[in-house]
Design an enzyme around this catalytic site. Sequence first.
Site, PDB file in Angstrom:
ATOM      1  N   HIS A 265       0.866  -1.185   0.000  1.00  0.00           N
ATOM      2  CA  HIS A 265       0.000   0.000   0.000  1.00  0.00           C
ATOM      3  C   HIS A 265       0.901   1.233   0.000  1.00  0.00           C
ATOM      4  CE1 HIS A 265      -2.701   3.041   1.395  1.00  0.00           C
ATOM      5  NE2 HIS A 265      -2.199   3.054   2.609  1.00  0.00           N
TER       6      HIS A 265
ATOM      7  N   TYR B 204      -6.143   9.253   1.967  1.00  0.00           N
ATOM      8  CA  TYR B 204      -6.243   9.729   3.350  1.00  0.00           C
ATOM      9  C   TYR B 204      -4.995  10.537   3.675  1.00  0.00           C
ATOM     10  CZ  TYR B 204      -3.163   5.820   4.588  1.00  0.00           C
ATOM     11  OH  TYR B 204      -2.102   4.957   4.656  1.00  0.00           O
TER      12      TYR B 204
ATOM     13  N   ASP C 233     -28.558 -20.234  17.246  1.00  0.00           N
ATOM     14  CA  ASP C 233     -29.851 -20.914  17.389  1.00  0.00           C
ATOM     15  C   ASP C 233     -29.876 -22.030  16.351  1.00  0.00           C
ATOM     16  OD1 ASP C 233     -30.110 -19.227  15.166  1.00  0.00           O
ATOM     17  OD2 ASP C 233     -32.254 -18.920  15.489  1.00  0.00           O
TER      18      ASP C 233
HETATM   19  C1  FAD Z   1       1.482   1.823   4.559  1.00  0.00           C
HETATM   20  C2  FAD Z   1       0.527   1.352   5.623  1.00  0.00           C
HETATM   21  C3  FAD Z   1      -0.260   2.256   6.267  1.00  0.00           C
HETATM   22  C4  FAD Z   1      -1.136   1.832   7.244  1.00  0.00           C
HETATM   23  N1  FAD Z   1      -1.872   2.760   7.884  1.00  0.00           N
HETATM   24  C5  FAD Z   1      -2.670   2.399   8.898  1.00  0.00           C
HETATM   25  C6  FAD Z   1      -3.374   3.376   9.612  1.00  0.00           C
HETATM   26  O1  FAD Z   1      -3.244   4.558   9.348  1.00  0.00           O
HETATM   27  N2  FAD Z   1      -4.224   2.956  10.581  1.00  0.00           N
HETATM   28  C7  FAD Z   1      -4.365   1.645  10.884  1.00  0.00           C
HETATM   29  O2  FAD Z   1      -5.165   1.331  11.747  1.00  0.00           O
HETATM   30  N3  FAD Z   1      -3.690   0.699  10.229  1.00  0.00           N
HETATM   31  C8  FAD Z   1      -2.833   1.036   9.246  1.00  0.00           C
HETATM   32  N4  FAD Z   1      -2.140   0.084   8.561  1.00  0.00           N
HETATM   33  C9  FAD Z   1      -2.331  -1.341   8.915  1.00  0.00           C
HETATM   34  C10 FAD Z   1      -1.550  -1.678  10.186  1.00  0.00           C
HETATM   35  O3  FAD Z   1      -0.283  -1.142  10.112  1.00  0.00           O
HETATM   36  C11 FAD Z   1      -1.439  -3.180  10.398  1.00  0.00           C
HETATM   37  O4  FAD Z   1      -2.648  -3.797  10.118  1.00  0.00           O
HETATM   38  C12 FAD Z   1      -1.034  -3.496  11.838  1.00  0.00           C
HETATM   39  O5  FAD Z   1       0.096  -2.744  12.183  1.00  0.00           O
HETATM   40  C13 FAD Z   1      -0.741  -4.974  12.012  1.00  0.00           C
HETATM   41  O6  FAD Z   1      -0.290  -5.187  13.322  1.00  0.00           O
HETATM   42  P1  FAD Z   1       0.190  -6.639  13.780  1.00  0.00           P
HETATM   43  O7  FAD Z   1       0.618  -6.552  15.187  1.00  0.00           O
HETATM   44  O8  FAD Z   1      -0.843  -7.626  13.422  1.00  0.00           O
HETATM   45  O9  FAD Z   1       1.398  -6.986  12.800  1.00  0.00           O
HETATM   46  P2  FAD Z   1       2.887  -6.411  12.726  1.00  0.00           P
HETATM   47  O10 FAD Z   1       2.991  -5.044  13.203  1.00  0.00           O
HETATM   48  O11 FAD Z   1       3.367  -6.677  11.350  1.00  0.00           O
HETATM   49  O12 FAD Z   1       3.658  -7.318  13.732  1.00  0.00           O
HETATM   50  C14 FAD Z   1       3.925  -8.682  13.473  1.00  0.00           C
HETATM   51  C15 FAD Z   1       5.255  -8.998  14.077  1.00  0.00           C
HETATM   52  O13 FAD Z   1       5.477 -10.402  14.010  1.00  0.00           O
HETATM   53  C16 FAD Z   1       6.849 -10.614  13.839  1.00  0.00           C
HETATM   54  N5  FAD Z   1       7.046 -11.959  13.288  1.00  0.00           N
HETATM   55  C17 FAD Z   1       6.531 -12.434  12.133  1.00  0.00           C
HETATM   56  N6  FAD Z   1       6.913 -13.714  11.915  1.00  0.00           N
HETATM   57  C18 FAD Z   1       7.690 -14.050  12.981  1.00  0.00           C
HETATM   58  C19 FAD Z   1       8.377 -15.227  13.326  1.00  0.00           C
HETATM   59  N7  FAD Z   1       8.376 -16.307  12.554  1.00  0.00           N
HETATM   60  N8  FAD Z   1       9.078 -15.227  14.487  1.00  0.00           N
HETATM   61  C20 FAD Z   1       9.093 -14.129  15.278  1.00  0.00           C
HETATM   62  N9  FAD Z   1       8.461 -12.988  14.988  1.00  0.00           N
HETATM   63  C21 FAD Z   1       7.760 -12.938  13.850  1.00  0.00           C
HETATM   64  C22 FAD Z   1       7.259  -9.515  12.899  1.00  0.00           C
HETATM   65  O14 FAD Z   1       8.636  -9.248  12.941  1.00  0.00           O
HETATM   66  C23 FAD Z   1       6.403  -8.366  13.340  1.00  0.00           C
HETATM   67  O15 FAD Z   1       7.081  -7.478  14.194  1.00  0.00           O
HETATM   68  C24 FAD Z   1      -1.248   0.468   7.571  1.00  0.00           C
HETATM   69  C25 FAD Z   1      -0.449  -0.446   6.913  1.00  0.00           C
HETATM   70  C26 FAD Z   1       0.434  -0.010   5.946  1.00  0.00           C
HETATM   71  C27 FAD Z   1       1.254  -1.006   5.237  1.00  0.00           C
END
Ligand code: FAD
Length: 807
Positions: A222, A253, A538
């Site tokens: 994105h 946005y 249900d």
């Molecule tokens: C450009 C952009 C803009 C966005 N803007 C917004 C916004 O304005 N508002 C909003 O609400 N959302 C926004 N989002 C969406 C939002 O950022 C994500 O949906 C959210 O941060 C996801 O959080 P999370 O904790 O699920 O995942 P993440 O933050 O990705 O955390 C997952 C973690 O798991 C770790 N991990 C993965 N695999 C392993 C493994 N095998 N072993 C150990 N660790 C592992 C990773 O290193 C990572 O740190 C945006 C996304 C993008 C890309």
Amino acid sequence: MPKIVIIGAGIVGCSLADELTERGYYDVTVIEKGKLWNPGGSTSHAPGVVFQTNGSRTMAQFARQTVEKLYNLHHNGENCFLKVGSLEIATTRERLAELYRRAGFGMSVGINARVISPDEALKLNSLLAPNKVLGALYVPDDGIARAKLADEVMGKRSTSLGAKFIAECEVLAIDQSDGRVTGVQTTLGSFPADIIVCCAGIWGPKIGAMVGMSMAIQPLAHQLCYTAPMPELASYKGEAELPVLRHQGSDLYFRQRGQSLAVGWYGHRPLPVKAEDILSCELAQVMPSQMPFTPEDWRGAMEHAIEVIPALKDVGIAESMNGLFSFTVDNMPLMGEWSGLKGFWVAEAVWITHGCGVARAMAEWIVDGHPLLAVHECDVNRFEPHQLGALHIEERGTQNYIEVYDLLHPLQPMESPRPLRTTGFYQRQQELGGFFLEASGYERAQWFEANAALLARYTIPPRDEWSSKFWSPIVGAESCAVREGVGLFDITTLKRMEVIGRGALEFLERLTTGNLRKKAGSITYCLLLNEKAGILSDITVMRRGEQDFFIGVNSNIDINYLKQSAPDTVHVRDITAGTIGLGLFGPKSRELAQSLTYDDLDNKALGYFKLKHTYLGHVPVMLARLSYVGELGYEIYTTADLALKLWDTLWKAGKNYGLIAAGRGAFNSMRLEKGYRSYGTDMTSEHNPHEAGLSFAVRKGEGYKGAEAFNKLNPNEMSKRLVCLVLENPEHVVLGKEPVLHQGKTVGYVTSAYFGHTIGKQLAYAWVPAELSAQGISLTIRYFNHDYPAIVGTDPQYDPQMTRLKS
Ligand SMILES: Cc1cc2nc3c(=O)[nH]c(=O)nc-3n(C[C@H](O)[C@H](O)[C@H](O)COP(=O)(O)OP(=O)(O)OC[C@H]3O[C@@H](n4cnc5c(N)ncnc54)[C@H](O)[C@@H]3O)c2cc1C
């Protein structure tokens, strides 16, 4: 106390560790492959814009909880949420109308949301182009989540209570034994676990693959840019003061970052990425969740942006990225314990906006056995098998990315891939001019053009432009014709299962509220409750034999739940795809069915809520004497191979009885007249049987899940109730989810709404405070920017004595 391993320290993982330790579950280990507190997942680069308003009540409530939590978290004395407010602007009449609808969504969950004039919008954000904006949705409590800071605060707080965060440690495999997780293997060795929660964001599918699970999420890139400092923002010293801004009409946005603006753009071509192709922390240029910016996809973004913020005209871009995050096949997150492996939980495809709310629900689920909010829309076990194929996940995930800011009608189906599932009657229904929408992947007819001639017989009130989308007056004509004669409804798309084997009765008695100790051939409508007597579903239990039950359920969640709970001797099987169902409903249904069988179908021989195995012509069927539309009638089931033969047999015989094919539109209108609830829409786990008007479906005594809590409830002391509202003007159409007001204050919300063609009234079922639930009380339903007066009416409105059904 269970040993819990959380994979991932993004907003979801950190919030979950915080929520679990707060509840006394201290044995929590968070394993993160990146560095704390900037590990390189989506949370690490997202701008944190939060718009709470959402068409899903659950998602809106998750957002509310997130805002509340982050606002009360402090990092070095600063709030982790900047309550700068939000503006969603409209530049067309259509979008302006949509803002009113969205304001209604917000109001109905207690979000302070209102549509303001262009002048007011300009006062709140002077960067907006004068004369361009027609109005804006203003939510003063929206704003900016400072997610990385919040992660650190929550991480440290949970650590102080006993949680451990292991950074720069990658989970490589999940250990399991006897169908349960036992631990994780990582680059730093093994960690034992009773519960593993996958909060790995875009890497979710990789972790899923470790346990053989297809995770229905698609990572997509994105585009997001930050401008160079803008002279117009020179006077701002802090991080942000301007409301966050959305212009869905242009897929854009914006948020302020000091003296520059972040511009996010959904208008580019979709850029799906495979989880296994995401670069490691070492190889990624900036961080794994940031791909190199592709300028060719940004084309058009600034032109659209300048239209609403002219000051962007001469500003350069200082930072740009293709950031990765996840989309799902139905745009909802994945939550809960996966039915394929005990102890393997997921909280995936969650925006920052909903992160803390989702984490709270997950912690409640793990600790108490159920979350307080209704989460059926997010349940990881909700999917049909076809939804879990890689191609489907990519296509639907991608489509959801494209449509993220689109103006979608509540009935609007996905365009592709269709048709996907068809019932055995599809060919005949096409011949009759069926207008198809999608249900569980099936093509399902809303009405049949072949019935247009019926319009000469009935007067069907007109609808406004919005409510007449995916609608035809034929819907009304079909429901009138069925009430007078007989109609054939395809009910194949409704889920069914069988529960068979030694102990099946006792098992069902433990889980359901029904009195099932009845002779084979009996049917029981009952509920599944959680420990707090919240309604999980249900169901209609049809006893085919001593230990042989055919059950109509609502979703795969029910089937998985029963499967998980069944003893070894009891077999629980989803039989939906291999069988078909037809509803033959209407006063002439018995005569018609009788003309096709030698078995006696008289009221004494096959009474209401009884079933019989017989033949209709050459087709072996199970005839179940019940109907969801409130008429004499039968649900008819047989195997999928006999579908066409059954349809043709009934159709041919039906000529003598005026049989018509009728669609889902008529079905919904008729069920509402009869007051029949639809699970997930009219009631959820947030409601108990008394509140939902379903206590008749609960047996006296104990011995079923939820009994203890249910027996403690005083039916006269409920705080809220589901009521049937009758709109004063029958031409006032509402569709569901609208706020209900009393003396100008929001007090509830509409669940299902339809025009009742037999009674000639527009009906809207709604949740309201108990003190406003008495018949005759006047309330108002806000539909877009109109206030429609309505009165609490009798429930049900049609045939309360059940004479039609029982005759
Ligand atoms: C450009 C952009 C803009 C966005 N803007 C917004 C916004 O304005 N508002 C909003 O609400 N959302 C926004 N989002 C969406 C939002 O950022 C994500 O949906 C959210 O941060 C996801 O959080 P999370 O904790 O699920 O995942 P993440 O933050 O990705 O955390 C997952 C973690 O798991 C770790 N991990 C993965 N695999 C392993 C493994 N095998 N072993 C150990 N660790 C592992 C990773 O290193 C990572 O740190 C945006 C996304 C993008 C890309």
